[in-house]
Design an enzyme around this catalytic site. Structure first.
Site, PDB file in Angstrom:
ATOM      1  N   LYS A   1      -7.714 152.728  12.827  1.00  0.00           N
ATOM      2  CA  LYS A   1      -7.281 151.355  13.048  1.00  0.00           C
ATOM      3  C   LYS A   1      -8.505 150.524  13.418  1.00  0.00           C
ATOM      4  CE  LYS A   1      -6.170 148.721  16.353  1.00  0.00           C
ATOM      5  NZ  LYS A   1      -6.590 147.394  15.788  1.00  0.00           N
TER       6      LYS A   1
ATOM      7  N   GLU B   1     -15.072 155.221  24.788  1.00  0.00           N
ATOM      8  CA  GLU B   1     -16.362 154.550  24.996  1.00  0.00           C
ATOM      9  C   GLU B   1     -16.033 153.121  25.355  1.00  0.00           C
ATOM     10  OE1 GLU B   1     -19.262 152.192  24.616  1.00  0.00           O
ATOM     11  OE2 GLU B   1     -19.412 152.745  22.492  1.00  0.00           O
TER      12      GLU B   1
ATOM     13  N   GLY C   1     -12.728 147.681  25.363  1.00  0.00           N
ATOM     14  CA  GLY C   1     -12.749 147.274  26.754  1.00  0.00           C
ATOM     15  C   GLY C   1     -12.130 148.298  27.688  1.00  0.00           C
TER      16      GLY C   1
ATOM     17  N   CYS D   1     -21.840 146.797  23.760  1.00  0.00           N
ATOM     18  CA  CYS D   1     -21.361 147.428  24.993  1.00  0.00           C
ATOM     19  C   CYS D   1     -22.515 147.798  25.917  1.00  0.00           C
ATOM     20  CB  CYS D   1     -20.528 148.661  24.659  1.00  0.00           C
ATOM     21  SG  CYS D   1     -21.377 149.868  23.618  1.00  0.00           S
TER      22      CYS D   1
ATOM     23  N   GLU E   1     -18.045 142.320  32.472  1.00  0.00           N
ATOM     24  CA  GLU E   1     -18.596 142.339  31.123  1.00  0.00           C
ATOM     25  C   GLU E   1     -18.203 141.053  30.400  1.00  0.00           C
ATOM     26  OE1 GLU E   1     -19.096 145.611  27.640  1.00  0.00           O
ATOM     27  OE2 GLU E   1     -17.024 145.194  28.248  1.00  0.00           O
TER      28      GLU E   1
END
Length: 490
Positions: A174, A249, A228, A283, A384
């Site tokens: 996906k 991750e 996220g 990231c 973040e």
């Protein structure tokens, strides 16, 4: 106009309910494609397809050399279409074309790395006190649900697909619902290369529906997700139903530490690269710049001078060094954080505004943004942002640098710049981060593990660790003494 369909059980299909989604070029807001918008029912069909293929052994029971041959064929076809894929990646995601070309080359190398690795000796043989010979073998997990983000649409897909297929699993991918273009083209290559029917499936749609179904389904054996941290928690909870293997991750707020004895111009150059590559939508971005107090003013002056010169424009334009953010929604999020930074007391040195470039007035451009005089409790330091926003902090000495760097909920990556090799190694060993660099930043290798500490995830991608993540370990014990055990008398 490109029409994007799903690939389920070897067939190109639209969504069962006929829904579609418009895909936009972030440089100008124009529609470049219309994609099928799958729902949970479409995900279930793809999962069933992958389950049948795995249980039938269409791929899992192929000799590793044959799986390797097909993966090498995929790599060759992808390499031949480098320019096409790079342009698709840039027009759908926004990054400069030079970055997209690098991503395609890295994806090709990743397929070749795992195609080669799977044919190498694996497992163990062990001896025990009993007359028993022990073996350890690696087997595929089964059906793997792979959910990837929008910042590296092709490369993040391949980081999961290549080891998963090499290990003998069947997959359901996906991609992000806003950047599915190169994933569709990649599955065209799978079809051309002869990946067996049902082994590789592609479902397009939102995470809340398609992603949730993959995470919850009892017919999926593993879920691998990049994105996220908040979504990662949701996936962990959903995956608990059948105790899936998980690989996550997640987010980062990575420190880039510069000591006073570092090569000055090199450290400035890498500080720019660490935060502004891919518009800061990385990231592992060096979004916290930690400067030794004695060099703060000089370093900041030079950094701002260099950042002003970054050439911003459409990713496919000649000379562009920084493109637009991926979507209007994400741009608004980044601008919100910039306003928070100002309200919470950060000193804005550069940028902070949306850019409306000539001919690209509807593009999602944000200026390179630099804050200093920040404190550890500020949102722009702790959270973040995933955009071209740099928060500068200072430290007094080595121990203070380590303290400031580790003061984060995240632990994905960190950089250290110094001319003292012993000091660099001392600091790196004390940083709570899974990926570290000394006098460089952002280097990523298929041979090396990728993943973080703390709330930056679980498990590792890439390298031999990445292949292990998509396998189960089985113990086999062979009795060498062929006689009854005699445990019971009668």
């Amino acid at each position: 106009m490109i029409e994007l369909n799903m690939y389920i059980d070897g067939q190109w299909v639209g969504a069962r309910n006929g829904s579609t989604r418009e895909i936009l070029n972030p440089a100008n807001g124009e529609i470049i494609a219309v994609a099928a918008e799958g729902e949970a029912e479409d995900a279930r069909l793809a999962i069933s397809s992958a389950r049948r293929a795995f249980d039938a052994g269409a791929w899992s029971e192929l000799p590793p050399t044959e799986r390797a041959r097909l993966l090498f064929a995929v790599a060759d076809r992808l390499e031949q279409r480098t320019e096409e894929f790079a342009l698709l990646e840039t027009t759908s995601m926004g990054k400069p074309l030079r970055e997209s070309r690098f991503d395609v080359a890295d994806a090709v190398a990743c397929f070749r790395y795992y195609a080669g690795l799977i044919t190498k000796p694996m497992g163990q043989v062990y001896s025990v006190a009993d007359p028993v010979q022990g073996l350890v073998v690696k087997e595929p997990v089964g059906v793997c649900g792979l959910i990837v983000p929008w910042n590296y649409p092709l490369l993040m897909s391949v980081w999961k697909i290549a080891p998963a297929l090499a290990a003998g699993n069947s997959i359901v991918l996906k991609p992000s619902e806003i950047t599915p273009v190169t994933a569709v083209s990649l599955f065209e290559i799978f079809e051309e290369a002869g990946i067996p029917q049902g082994v590789a499936n592609l479902v397009l749609g939102a995470g809340a529906t398609v992603g949730q179904e993959l995470a919850e389904s009892e017919h999926v054996d593993m879920i691998a997700f990049t994105g996220g941290t908040a979504t990662g928690r949701t996936i962990m909870k959903a995956a608990a139903g059948n105790m899936k293997n998980i690989s996550l991750e997640l987010g980062g707020k990575s420190p880039n530490i510069v000591f006073a004895d570092a090569d000055f111009e090199m450290a400035v150059d890498y500080a720019l690269f660490a935060i502004f590559a891919n518009q800061g939508q990385v990231c592992a971005a060096g979004s916290r710049l930690l400067l030794e107090e004695s060099i703060h003013d000089r370093f900041v002056e030079r950094l701002v001078e260099r950042a002003r010169q970054i050439r911003i424009g459409a990713g496919d334009a000649e000379g562009t060094e920084m493109g637009p953010l991926v979507s209007e929604k994400h741009m608004e999020k980044v601008l919100h954080y910039i306003e928070l930074g100002k309200r919470e007391g950060g000193r804005l040195l550069l940028g902070g505004q949306r850019l409306k470039l000539k001919g690209l007035e509807n593009g999602y451009f944000v200026e390179p943004t630099i804050f200093t005089d920040t404190t550890a409790d500020m949102s722009i330091v702790r959270e973040e942002i995933f955009g071209p926003v740099l928060a500068i902090q200072t430290f007094k000495d080595e121990s203070d640098a380590i303290r400031v760097a580790n003061d984060s909920d995240y632990g994905l990556a960190a950089g250290v710049f110094t001319s003292d090799g012993a000091k660099a190694l001392r600091v790196v060993k004390k940083l709570r981060a899974g990926i570290t660099w000394i006098n460089t930043y952002h280097n990523t290798y298929n041979e090396a593990p990728w993943g973080g500490y703390k709330q930056s995830g679980i498990g590792r991608a890439l390298g031999t660790f990445g292949l292990d993540a998509y396998t189960e370990t089985k113990q086999i014990n062979i009795n060498l003494q062929m006689e009854p055990i005699g445990w019971f008398k009668n």
